[in-house]
Motif scaffolding. Structure first.
Motif, mmCIF file in Angstrom:
data_model
loop_
_atom_site.group_PDB
_atom_site.id
_atom_site.type_symbol
_atom_site.label_atom_id
_atom_site.label_comp_id
_atom_site.label_asym_id
_atom_site.label_seq_id
_atom_site.Cartn_x
_atom_site.Cartn_y
_atom_site.Cartn_z
ATOM 1 N N ILE A 1 0.863 -1.195 0.000
ATOM 2 C CA ILE A 1 0.000 0.000 0.000
ATOM 3 C C ILE A 1 0.892 1.236 0.000
ATOM 4 O O ILE A 1 1.835 1.327 0.789
ATOM 5 C CB ILE A 1 -0.913 0.016 1.248
ATOM 6 C CG1 ILE A 1 -1.796 -1.236 1.259
ATOM 7 C CG2 ILE A 1 -1.754 1.278 1.270
ATOM 8 C CD1 ILE A 1 -2.546 -1.427 2.566
ATOM 9 N N GLU A 2 0.564 2.178 -0.885
ATOM 10 C CA GLU A 2 1.332 3.419 -0.948
ATOM 11 C C GLU A 2 1.210 4.182 0.366
ATOM 12 O O GLU A 2 0.149 4.222 0.981
ATOM 13 C CB GLU A 2 0.818 4.288 -2.097
ATOM 14 C CG GLU A 2 1.673 5.512 -2.335
ATOM 15 C CD GLU A 2 1.252 6.287 -3.575
ATOM 16 O OE1 GLU A 2 1.439 7.513 -3.547
ATOM 17 O OE2 GLU A 2 0.762 5.670 -4.541
ATOM 18 N N SER A 3 2.301 4.791 0.780
ATOM 19 C CA SER A 3 2.331 5.535 2.042
ATOM 20 C C SER A 3 2.828 6.950 1.805
ATOM 21 O O SER A 3 3.744 7.163 1.014
ATOM 22 C CB SER A 3 3.258 4.833 3.037
ATOM 23 O OG SER A 3 3.522 5.659 4.142
ATOM 24 N N ASP A 4 2.245 7.898 2.528
ATOM 25 C CA ASP A 4 2.724 9.281 2.447
ATOM 26 C C ASP A 4 4.143 9.407 2.998
ATOM 27 O O ASP A 4 4.864 10.331 2.658
ATOM 28 C CB ASP A 4 1.791 10.223 3.223
ATOM 29 C CG ASP A 4 0.466 10.431 2.500
ATOM 30 O OD1 ASP A 4 0.433 10.226 1.264
ATOM 31 O OD2 ASP A 4 -0.515 10.777 3.173
#
Length: 182
Positions: A155-158
């Protein structure tokens, strides 16, 4: 020790006196006159000589929890304060102890910052902006970011690696300054 500066001792003694007088006057807030350049100098002094990524925040609670310390000039450049003081004809009372000491690291760091600013205009503003835009996941303090517990999530993370981030143009905390983030 001989040849060493007395800045930390002087600072502790001054702070102790301020706390004592504030206590006597039943005050719980202290306003100090540190400016933007003081903030940066302290950051670099801590990094170069104390081995810490630490500075002076504009507001903090004293170690014993009794006082709020505020620095209302934290975002103001020293050069602006110098011009304002001259314009208003404020008397400047120099610290002869500091100015007369050899090996004064704060003076050397201040000179370094001024030289950088002269050679690379805007560098001071960028460094000051960086103190307000910290990314703990990209530093090495395991107390701030749990590296040993990291897991691949898919999952993409900030907080993720953004090595090739797009340029962002945003307003600076300093009036009239535009900061370019990459």
């Amino acid at each position: 020790p001989e040849g060493k500066t007395m800045c930390s001792l002087c600072s502790r003694l001054r702070r102790g006196i301020l706390y004592r007088v504030a206590r006597e006057l039943k005050c719980n807030k202290l306003a100090l006159g540190h400016h933007r350049d003081d903030m940066l100098q302290t950051f670099f002094l801590n990094m170069f000589f104390g081995g810490k990524l630490k500075g002076m925040p504009p507001k903090l609670v004293s170690d014993n929890g009794e006082f709020m310390v505020i620095r209302p000039l934290a975002y103001v450049a020293e050069s602006d304060l110098i011009r304002w003081a001259a314009h208003r004809q404020f008397p400047i009372i120099p610290c002869t102890l500091c100015g007369s000491q050899e090996n004064l690291q704060r003076l050397q760091v201040g000179n370094m910052l001024r030289e950088w600013q002269k050679k690379h205009p805007g560098r001071i503003e960028n460094m000051f902006s960086a103190l307000q835009n910290v990314v703990p996941s990209h530093l090495m303090d395991a107390k701030l970011h749990g590296f040993k517990d990291l897991k691949i999530t898919g999952i993409e993370s900030d907080d993720g690696d953004k090595a090739f981030d797009e340029e962002e143009f945003k307003e600076s905390s300093l009036p009239g300054i535009q900061v370019i983030s990459m």
